[in-house]
Structures are given as C-alpha cells and as structure tokens.
Design an enzyme around this catalytic site. Structure first.
Site, short mmCIF file in Angstrom:
data_model
loop_
_atom_site.label_atom_id
_atom_site.label_comp_id
_atom_site.label_asym_id
_atom_site.label_seq_id
_atom_site.Cartn_x
_atom_site.Cartn_y
_atom_site.Cartn_z
CD GLU A 1 13.59 2.48 10.18
OE1 GLU A 1 14.03 3.24 11.05
OE2 GLU A 1 13.85 1.26 10.13
CE LYS B 1 -2.27 3.32 2.69
NZ LYS B 1 -1.92 4.35 1.75
CD GLU C 1 10.16 12.95 11.95
OE1 GLU C 1 9.13 12.33 12.23
OE2 GLU C 1 11.12 12.45 11.34
CB CYS D 1 13.50 9.01 8.49
SG CYS D 1 12.10 8.45 7.56
C1 UN1 Z 1 14.43 8.12 4.94
O1 UN1 Z 1 14.71 9.27 5.23
O2 UN1 Z 1 13.32 7.66 5.21
O3 UN1 Z 1 20.29 7.91 4.38
C2 UN1 Z 1 15.36 7.23 4.21
C3 UN1 Z 1 19.45 8.49 3.70
C4 UN1 Z 1 18.77 7.74 2.58
C5 UN1 Z 1 17.56 7.04 3.08
C6 UN1 Z 1 16.65 7.90 3.88
N1 UN1 Z 1 19.69 6.82 1.99
O4 UN1 Z 1 19.12 9.64 3.91
#
Ligand code: UN1
Length: 514
Positions: A262, A187, A396, A296
């Site tokens: 995550e 999804k 965040e 992230c």
């Molecule tokens: C994410 O931000 O969800 O290290 C992944 C990084 C990328 C992956 C980020 N290779 O910023």
C-alpha cells in the site's frame, strides 16, 4: 488499564518498553533503545523502545512458526471470538488509546478517535469472517462428484506498518491475517512504537495464544529488512513509500513470498463548474488538511474548471487561512503537527520547488510562533496555477500543501487527474449525474468519491490503488482475506468408479453440433 500507558513515560529515565515475543515481554539482545517523542512538543518523551535487530526478528519468526499449527487448527469461529474480544477492548480503551496516539503521532484528538474506531470496525468485521470466510461450492461436471474451494492460511505474516494511521493500519493488517489462521510478526514505524505496543497489549489480553502475535520494534534497516529477507516469513504486508515497496517486492520475489503493498498517492479532487462549491470547499479542506495532509488518501491536487477557479480559490483561501495550527490535544486545533523535523524540511523543500512552478496563495512556512517552536508545525499551504506535470502536482509531499490546477473542461480534468504515477483515491464534485458516472468509470484510482473528498474509506470495502500505489492487493473488506490465504480446491468423487474430467463428459456427438 493499559499497562504501558503510564505517566512515568514522561520521566526521562523510565524503563524502556519491551517487545512481545512468544507471549512474553522481552528486551532486545542488542541492549540498545530508541526514543519516541511528541511531535507537538519535542521536550515530551513519549517513551523508550527496544532497538531490535535480526536476531530478535529470528526469535519472533520462530515463535510465530511454532504457534502456527495450533492456531491454524483452531476453528475459525473461535479465532473470530478472540478478534471480537480485542475489538471490545479497543472500544473500552478508546479514549486513552486516542490520547496516546495524539501524543505520539500528533493528529488531532477527534481524528485519533476515528483511527481507533477504524481498528474497532475492522476487528468486528474480521471477527464475523471467522464464521463466514466463504469459499465456493459448485456443481461438478461429472455425476456423483462434489466440488468446492476453501481458504487456507499461508503461515507467518510479516506486518510492517506506517506512523500515519498508527492503530488503524496495524489492525487492518493483523485482523485478516489472524482470523484466517496465520501468525504475525509486527514491526511498527519508528515514529509510533507506543501505539502498536498498546495494541499488542490488548491483543494479549484478548487471548491470542502465545506466539500468534509478536512485536519487534526497531529501525526499518534492521528489523524491517530482517523480516523481508527471512526465508520463514511467508507473506509480507507493507504500507509506506513506493521506493521501499519496490525493494520489498524485489527481495521477497526471489523466494516467491507474497507481498501486499500500500504505497503512495497524489489524489485529486475534480471540481466542475456546476458543483455545489460550498460542499466542494468542505470536502477539499477536510481531505487536504485533515491529518495535516499525512494520509495516503489526502487530496493534494484540486483540478478545477477555469470558469469557477477564482470563486473556488477565494472560498478555499478564506477557509484555509482560518485553520488553527496547534497541538492535537488542544480542542481548538484544526491542524496538528507533522510527524517529525525531517517532514518539516521535506515540506519546506517542496514549497521552494512550488514557488518556481505555481503561485503561492497562502501558508508556505513552518509555524513557529510561541510554544509551536517546540514542535514540527507547518502552515496550511495552497498553490494555484499549477500545471499537471509540475513537480508539486506530481510528487507525494505528505504534508499540508495543496496544488490547484485550472483546466478548460471536464475532458481536460480527466486527463489531468490520471496524469500521475499513482492511483489511490479521487473525487469529483458535480451535480451532473452523467459526468459523475463518467468519472466513476474513467478515473484511474482504486477509490472514487462523488460529492465527497478523497478521504474517509470504510473498512468493509476494499482499500488500495492502481499503478504505483500498490501491487494489486487490497486491504480491508473481504478482499483483505485474499492477501492472507491460499485457495484450496477440493473434489470428492462418490460415484465409486473412475471418472475423468474433460474426457468422460465429451458431448456424445463428438462436439459436431457446436
Ligand atoms: C491512509 O491514508 O493510509 O480513507 C489510510 C481514509 C482512512 C484511511 C487512510 N479511512 O482516509
């Protein structure tokens, strides 16, 4: 040529893209659709997609269940060959995939290419696992007995993916799931259904058997919930908000389904007085404003020794004021749009909070000049004199907002860095090897960078974080195999007689010698 990436998606009455269930492109039973629009220019309709519901999910899960026995029985090296073909197709279509991604998600084209590349990398890495996927063969404590462990697939994997890495992350999740013999129901985020539709087209072309890969588009409330609550989904992988992740873990926990989460981050860069400040500024600008701060792993805090604060800030400000905000397809753009208008409102609300906490250095407003008014743009923003526990230093924001936190010394920097509920990525700029090693040991994050920013994880190392960033699982690397497999330990006794572990191998002296 990828079928759905046609120019006709520009036309308002173009037919809606379909979902993929049991090897066929199908419409939702709901008869409803939703739109995906270009965040750099909302007048541009990227496409219409099926608004799926629980009945669609049930169909997709059933097809994944039906495909599981055959896929599980397919030798892993053969499964790996299909992953390899998928990786090659991604490489062949890299440019059109990247352009489609920039149009739908907004990130600048160079980064969209990187996003596709990350998909290619994980496809090839996991293709190789088809021939490796090592278990252990170990000596038995008894004579003429063989002992080994092997990985077995779990069943149907429910894969719920975010919009910020709209191709890389779906690949991070599906590739290890598939190579280990699971079947999947994906999804995609409602903001980026085209990106995943294109991936699934290429998966079908690569030769994944019917039913091994299923795609259901639609809202989190309908499709996402149906996946999470389905008793026949055995493992769930989710990337997104911590609050959603906690809910998923609760619901799936009731049936003991495995969940890999995550979640959020509030990643910090520590700059010590002895650092190469030019390098630190490069790393900070790239980590804080790349992908418009929507990673992230984005750096949203700079924790700097007070003695170099003014110099670092002046350098940072000059660089950030020079960043060009614009559409990601424009080669002159450094910072693309935010994903949607709700994100602009959220970032703006944090800037208001920040005004009462730190000092605004630059930025702070939506960027609306000229054509930008049609998109969701926000000025790259810096606050300084933020205290570690201020809201903009803790929550965040997921946008182009950087908080600079001055501290007295390295010890205070370590405390400030760890003073967060999250623990994904961190970085330190220093020339002192002893302090670098202390940071590697004491920073409470799943990823630590030395003399580099907080972004740029490579696919063959584990990716994930501690505390409320996740629930102990890791994506990518061979660690990703753990999410999608159970261990099976196997003992083969070829002595021809009953041998009793822990009993027949007692020390002859009864253990007294110990
Ligand atoms: C994410 O931000 O969800 O290290 C992944 C990084 C990328 C992956 C980020 N290779 O910023």
């Amino acid at each position: 040529m990828i079928r759905t990436a046609g120019a006709n998606a520009m036309i308002d009455d173009a037919p809606a893209h379909r979902m993929f269930i049991g090897g066929e492109w199908v419409s939702s039973g709901t008869g409803r659709t939703f739109e995906s629009r270009n965040p750099a220019d909302r007048r541009d309709l990227v496409g219409r997609f099926q608004a799926g519901d629980a009945a669609d999910v049930a169909r997709a899960v059933r097809s994944a269940e039906d495909a599981f026995p055959g896929w599980r029985a397919t030798p892993a090296p053969k499964r790996g060959e299909i992953l390899y073909r998928f990786g090659a197709l991604l490489a062949e279509h890299k440019e059109e995939l990247a352009r489609a991604m920039t149009r739908e998600m907004g990130k600048v084209l160079q980064e969209a290419r990187g996003d596709v590349q990350e998909g290619i990398d994980i496809a090839y890495l996991m293709a190789g696992e088809g021939r490796r996927m090592a278990g252990d063969t170990v000596p038995s404590e008894l004579p003429d007995k063989w002992a080994m462990s092997t990985r077995v697939p779990i069943g149907v994997a429910g894969i719920v993916t975010p919009w910020n890495f709209p191709m890389a992350i779906p690949c991070w999740k599906t590739m290890p799931a598939l190579v280990t013999g699971n079947t999947v129901v994906i999804k995609p985020a409602s903001d980026t259904p085209l990106c995943v539709t294109l991936l699934v087209e290429l998966m079908a072309e690569a030769g994944f058997p019917d039913g091994t890969v299923n795609l259901v588009t639609g809202s989190g409330a309908e499709v996402g919930d149906a996946i999470v609550t389905s008793p026949d989904v055995d493992v769930i992988s989710f990337t997104g908000h911590t609050s959603t992740g906690k809910r998923i873990a609760e619901i799936a926990g009731r049936r003991l389904a495995r969940v890999s989460l995550e979640l959020g981050g509030k990643n910090g860069v520590v700059v010590l007085a002895d650092a190469d400040l030019d390098l630190a500024v490069d790393g900070i600008v790239w980590s804080a404003f790349g992908t418009t701060g929507q990673r992230c792993t984005a750096a949203s805090r700079v924790i700097v020794e007070r003695s170099v604060h003014d110099r670092l800030l002046a350098m940072l400000e000059a660089r950030v004021r020079a960043l060009r905000v614009g559409p990601g397809l424009d080669a002159a753009t450094d910072v693309g749009p935010l994903i949607n208008e709700a994100a602009v409102a959220k970032v703006a609300s944090y800037v208001e909070i920040g005004r009462g906490e730190g000092d605004l250095v630059c930025g702070g407003r939506p960027a609306t000049a000229g054509e930008l008014a049609h998109g969701s743009f926000f000025e790259p923003t810096i606050f300084t004199n933020v205290r570690p526990m201020d809201r903009i230093g803790q929550e965040e924001i997921f946008g182009p907002v950087l908080s600079v936190i001055p501290v007295d010394d390295f010890d205070a920097a370590i405390v400030a860095l760890n003073q967060t509920r999250y623990g994904l990525s961190s970085s330190i700029f220093t020339r002192d090897v002893n302090r670098a090693f202390r940071a590697m040991r004491d920073f409470q994050t799943g990823i630590v960078y030395v003399n580099a920013g907080t972004i740029g994880a490579e696919t063959h190392l584990p990716f994930g974080g501690v505390k409320e960033t996740g629930n102990g699982h890791r994506e990518a690397g061979h660690a990703a195999l753990d999410t999608y497999t159970e261990w099976k330990s196997i003992y083969v006794d070829f002595s021809g007689r009953l041998q009793r572990a822990q009993i027949d191998n007692q020390p002859t002296d009864g253990g007294d010698a110990r």
